[in-house]
Scaffold this motif. Sequence first.
Motif, mmCIF file in Angstrom:
data_model
loop_
_atom_site.group_PDB
_atom_site.id
_atom_site.type_symbol
_atom_site.label_atom_id
_atom_site.label_comp_id
_atom_site.label_asym_id
_atom_site.label_seq_id
_atom_site.Cartn_x
_atom_site.Cartn_y
_atom_site.Cartn_z
ATOM 1 N N PRO A 127 14.687 15.967 86.883
ATOM 2 C CA PRO A 127 15.634 15.243 86.034
ATOM 3 C C PRO A 127 16.964 15.054 86.743
ATOM 4 O O PRO A 127 17.325 15.826 87.630
ATOM 5 N N GLU A 128 17.675 14.002 86.336
ATOM 6 C CA GLU A 128 18.993 13.762 86.911
ATOM 7 C C GLU A 128 19.893 14.942 86.594
ATOM 8 O O GLU A 128 19.781 15.551 85.536
ATOM 9 N N PRO A 129 20.812 15.282 87.495
ATOM 10 C CA PRO A 129 21.732 16.388 87.215
ATOM 11 C C PRO A 129 22.538 16.099 85.946
ATOM 12 O O PRO A 129 23.059 15.006 85.769
ATOM 13 N N GLY A 130 22.587 17.069 85.074
ATOM 14 C CA GLY A 130 23.356 16.944 83.846
ATOM 15 C C GLY A 130 22.619 16.262 82.705
ATOM 16 O O GLY A 130 23.131 16.192 81.603
ATOM 17 N N ALA A 131 21.435 15.730 82.982
ATOM 18 C CA ALA A 131 20.671 15.062 81.927
ATOM 19 C C ALA A 131 19.919 16.111 81.123
ATOM 20 O O ALA A 131 19.201 16.938 81.673
ATOM 21 N N GLY A 132 20.086 16.077 79.829
ATOM 22 C CA GLY A 132 19.418 17.032 78.962
ATOM 23 C C GLY A 132 18.031 16.562 78.566
ATOM 24 O O GLY A 132 17.638 15.420 78.804
ATOM 25 N N PHE A 133 17.293 17.465 77.939
ATOM 26 C CA PHE A 133 15.932 17.167 77.502
ATOM 27 C C PHE A 133 15.887 15.945 76.602
ATOM 28 O O PHE A 133 15.058 15.053 76.778
ATOM 29 N N VAL A 134 16.782 15.896 75.612
ATOM 30 C CA VAL A 134 16.766 14.793 74.638
ATOM 31 C C VAL A 134 17.014 13.461 75.328
ATOM 32 O O VAL A 134 16.327 12.473 75.074
ATOM 33 N N SER A 135 17.961 13.413 76.245
ATOM 34 C CA SER A 135 18.263 12.186 76.975
ATOM 35 C C SER A 135 17.057 11.711 77.780
ATOM 36 O O SER A 135 16.679 10.544 77.724
ATOM 37 N N ILE A 136 16.466 12.618 78.525
ATOM 38 C CA ILE A 136 15.302 12.268 79.352
ATOM 39 C C ILE A 136 14.122 11.864 78.468
ATOM 40 O O ILE A 136 13.434 10.875 78.747
ATOM 41 N N PHE A 137 13.904 12.613 77.400
ATOM 42 C CA PHE A 137 12.779 12.322 76.515
ATOM 43 C C PHE A 137 12.907 10.928 75.910
ATOM 44 O O PHE A 137 11.947 10.169 75.897
ATOM 45 N N PHE A 138 14.093 10.577 75.439
ATOM 46 C CA PHE A 138 14.268 9.258 74.826
ATOM 47 C C PHE A 138 14.254 8.136 75.855
ATOM 48 O O PHE A 138 13.657 7.087 75.617
ATOM 49 N N ARG A 139 14.893 8.341 77.003
ATOM 50 C CA ARG A 139 14.974 7.271 78.005
ATOM 51 C C ARG A 139 13.657 7.020 78.718
ATOM 52 O O ARG A 139 13.395 5.897 79.138
ATOM 53 N N TYR A 140 12.831 8.055 78.868
ATOM 54 C CA TYR A 140 11.578 7.871 79.589
ATOM 55 C C TYR A 140 10.357 7.923 78.676
ATOM 56 O O TYR A 140 9.566 6.987 78.663
ATOM 57 N N ALA A 141 10.184 8.983 77.919
ATOM 58 C CA ALA A 141 8.974 9.108 77.105
ATOM 59 C C ALA A 141 8.948 8.089 75.968
ATOM 60 O O ALA A 141 7.953 7.372 75.805
#
Length: 190
Positions: A125-139
């Motif tokens: 994951p990008e530095p500083g990116a949280g689970f929720v951000s990654i989950f919404f932007r990718y999944a």
Amino acid sequence: LVAAVAAAAVFFIFGIVTVEMPLREVIGKIAVQVVPGSLGASLARAQLGPSLLEEEDIPEPGYTGELFLMVVGALFLSVNIAPTEEVVLIAYKMHPWQEIALVVVTLALMHAFVYEFEFRGSHSPEPGAGFVSIFFRYAIVGYVLVMLVNLYILWTFGRTDGAGFSETLSAVVVLSFPGALGAAVARLIL
């Protein structure tokens, strides 16, 4: 070209196309198989072909590139499954709660394949990116793209003809399970 030649050869050997068929029909049958065949050839080359660059020299694709890879992976698996009767049959037998559960499981697997399991090609994951951000932007965004791709594929094969919104959505959800796994795996392989 390789996919078209391979599809034509296999269709001729199995008698799916014959010299008596109209040229338009032959071209149509081959054209349907060119998409998964060319995607398969690309995936095979990525996995089995010579590598000119070391793995650490290969640049990470940007956000748009990641989404594009998801669409390619979804196409690769879904286009081979969509023409079968099983998609419609499974969708018909599922209760709406089962469909919701399938969406949740699919989203969890998409995220886990790329970020949680330690497969070769896993993404950090990008530095500083949280689970929720990654989950919404990718999944979530990836799953929506997979659903749109699958809606188009089902429409192409006539699986939406005469079906209502509910039946079509059910078929899209069912087909999106393998499509989403293809999307996640494509991000790892390519």
